[in-house]
Scaffold this active site. Structure first.
Site, short mmCIF file in Angstrom:
data_model
loop_
_atom_site.label_atom_id
_atom_site.label_comp_id
_atom_site.label_asym_id
_atom_site.label_seq_id
_atom_site.Cartn_x
_atom_site.Cartn_y
_atom_site.Cartn_z
N HIS A 1 -0.01 -7.50 1.77
CA HIS A 1 -1.13 -6.80 2.13
C HIS A 1 -2.21 -7.70 3.15
O HIS A 1 -2.35 -7.10 4.28
CB HIS A 1 -1.92 -6.20 1.17
CG HIS A 1 -3.11 -5.41 1.49
ND1 HIS A 1 -3.16 -4.17 2.20
CD2 HIS A 1 -4.43 -5.89 1.43
CE1 HIS A 1 -4.55 -3.98 2.40
NE2 HIS A 1 -5.31 -4.85 2.06
N CYS B 1 0.84 -1.35 -0.11
CA CYS B 1 -0.06 0.10 0.07
C CYS B 1 0.70 1.27 -0.01
O CYS B 1 0.42 2.21 -0.32
CB CYS B 1 -1.05 -0.09 1.08
SG CYS B 1 -2.27 -1.29 0.97
#
Lengths: 371, 371
Positions: free
Chosen positions: B357, B331
């Protein structure tokens, strides 16, 4: 100004000296071609980013060096990578990448990027193609739809990607081919280049022309000289290592290099083996999918002893690293036995770890010549 | 001494308080079961390594959390992972791993490792099996050859792997099944445990027993009490989330937890969803292939809004990260558009980045309760 971007320093190397001893002055424009020791040490300085030469570029075909994060590439030491215009044009398209801020931002690579012209993919991937003086019509390998590439179009794509080095469209004649075909494709490559040079560059971007001419020394030299007279920033040498004998590759290359002044970087396209030989001839830049492709099939390059296939049963209990001389992440942390296990089980981590190792060997081997 | 290894600290939580307010003293051995807010904060302290609880263990089925390096797991923050005894027994074999210094060294993981017993794989992967009071005969999923697992054998394997927490062999009845089957498999699980506890541990290693008993509260409690009386270091709760309604899972779980003293870690096997619910009931440890498996298929977990499939066309030009609330490597560095591109092109990096993630979301969600 353009010349300042590229600083090439010639260096006399006593080591590995060949039949003839010779000395090359720094910044000299004079080259001896009868020795195999003309290793050039230089650097590309583009948009404030530096890549020392000779250099090897890992190939990020679709905007990713397969199985590796950008952090892992950085950790190895790479300063420059290559990405493929044709593949990115197909997916996700240059418009998307442009909207998202260009290829560097898209793939999170803050080093240098060279993009090829897509020309080679047209010739190697597509069964159907029609080359005219206007450009190339071919079918998409994805959906078969017709794509029309012109010299201007491929540069517009590369401008949208905003790569640091963009390559002109060329025509790569197949090998073997007859003299007429060699000459025709050469003429077309030069015509394409004449149109390409008129395209306005993005700020700081470099344009490299592609030297073609088949295996004909004279045509090769003619092509290089034509490109140089157009004022290209560097020369990409294409159409070699496509099936001919390695000895012929080297002869053609030597003849080509003969006419290239020292201030111009020389990039031998798509060649990933015998790199040291080519560096000794005066090549600055390389790219190849070879080290990562064989890595994904379990083949590890050793520094001095060829290759091993890690899936081999003899490594089942081998607690040594892939290569004792290597200090890459893989060799620092994992045994051959573990890597073999990963490949036997078809685990993705195996592909990542062998890619890290193989690229490290390529990187260090080439970089050792300018460290 | 054994009790000192595991320090469990109960904490009064004013937040999310249920029907009844209550206060639990630190280090109390008294538990209230009528509230849903009994979040335990604790830590496993094994062989000088600490893992704070509640914790989620990524699954390294074959000695690798698929598509991730150990460095990437460490960077997320994980202190403990799970690996599968059955898979490692098949390939490369516990003897190989033992010769190479144990599983930690083999896979280069210096955190804690829990290994399962292989029992679940016997029941879930093999079509052919025969369970007797001696052990389990089943066919290899690789080559069909017969494998015989006894309670002693699976612990010997785990001792050779030298995991930090080893699990007893159990029999997991299928769901639904009749009362007779529930009772039989329970008895066998207890008999197996009685033999297991006699096996000498590796220094510092913990032994967890597995609570079975189908969906029968009484049998579940009986099993837990039998294991506790044998002196297990912790309780793994198996045979849940195998097809029954989630409400039933929770009821069975609550009944089971009722008889487990606070000093014993409670590990809910193979459950990767509704984790917060289970933590509120007093579960300390989880494992699941869920976050990494869905990651490899392009499904990203969001902190508060379910999941997205990144291959969806609507992300084609989406320059935002997977989750704005996430600070994982993925991210921080990549857009949804890029991740979508990787999945559309079937690039391995996509699997790696989404796994990072998803595991980060699991890690942070669970770890937030003890940070």
């Amino acid at each position: 100004m353009r010349e300042n971007l590229i600083m090439i320093k010639e260096k006399f190397t006593q080591k590995n000296i060949g039949k003839f001893n010779f000395r090359i002055e720094e910044n000299s424009s004079f080259f001896q071609l009868f020795s195999n020791t003309r290793i050039r040490q230089g650097q590309l300085n583009i948009r404030g980013k530096i890549a020392k030469t000779p250099l090897f570029m890992p190939v990020a075909t679709r905007g990713t060096v397969r199985a590796l994060t950008p952090s892992q590439l950085k950790e190895i030491g790479f300063e420059m990578i290559l990405s493929n215009t044709y593949h990115l044009h197909e997916r996700p398209g240059e418009e998307v990448i442009n909207k998202l801020g260009g290829l560097h931002k898209f793939m999170n690579w803050d080093g240098l990027i060279l993009t090829d012209s897509g020309g080679y993919q047209v010739f190697s991937l597509s069964n159907y193609r029609r080359v005219t003086d206007d450009g190339v019509v071919f079918r998409s390998i994805l959906d078969g739809k017709e794509i029309f590439f012109t010299p201007e179009k491929v540069l517009e794509i590369q401008k949208k990607l905003n790569s640091d080095v963009a390559i002109f469209l060329d025509e790569c004649p197949e090998y073997p081919c007859n003299a007429k075909r060699e000459e025709e494709s050469l003429k077309r490559t030069i015509k394409f280049a004449e149109r390409s040079i008129k395209v306005e560059k993005n700020p700081g971007q470099l344009f490299f022309g592609v030297v073609q001419g088949g295996m004909n020394f004279k045509l090769r030299q003619e092509c290089a000289q034509a490109l140089l007279s157009l004022g290209v920033d560097g020369l990409a040498i294409g159409g070699l290592s496509i099936g001919e004998e390695p000895s012929l590759t080297k002869e053609v290359l030597l003849a080509t290099l003969e006419v290239i002044p020292p201030g111009k970087p020389r990039y031998l396209m798509g060649v990933g083996s015998d790199i040291l030989e080519y560096i000794k001839m005066g090549i600055d830049m390389f790219d190849s999918v070879f080290p990562t492709r064989i890595a994904r099939h379990g083949s590890a390059i050793l520094y001095n002893k060829g290759r091993i296939n890690i899936s081999n049963k003899r490594f089942k209990e081998d607690e040594s690293p892939l290569d004792r001389n290597c200090d890459c992440y893989t060799c620092r942390n994992f045994s051959r036995a573990y890597l073999r296990h990963l490949f036997v089980c078809d685990e993705l981590l195996g592909k990542t770890l062998l890619s890290i190792h193989n690229l490290t060997v390529l990187y260090k081997t080439v970089r050792a010549l300018n460290s």
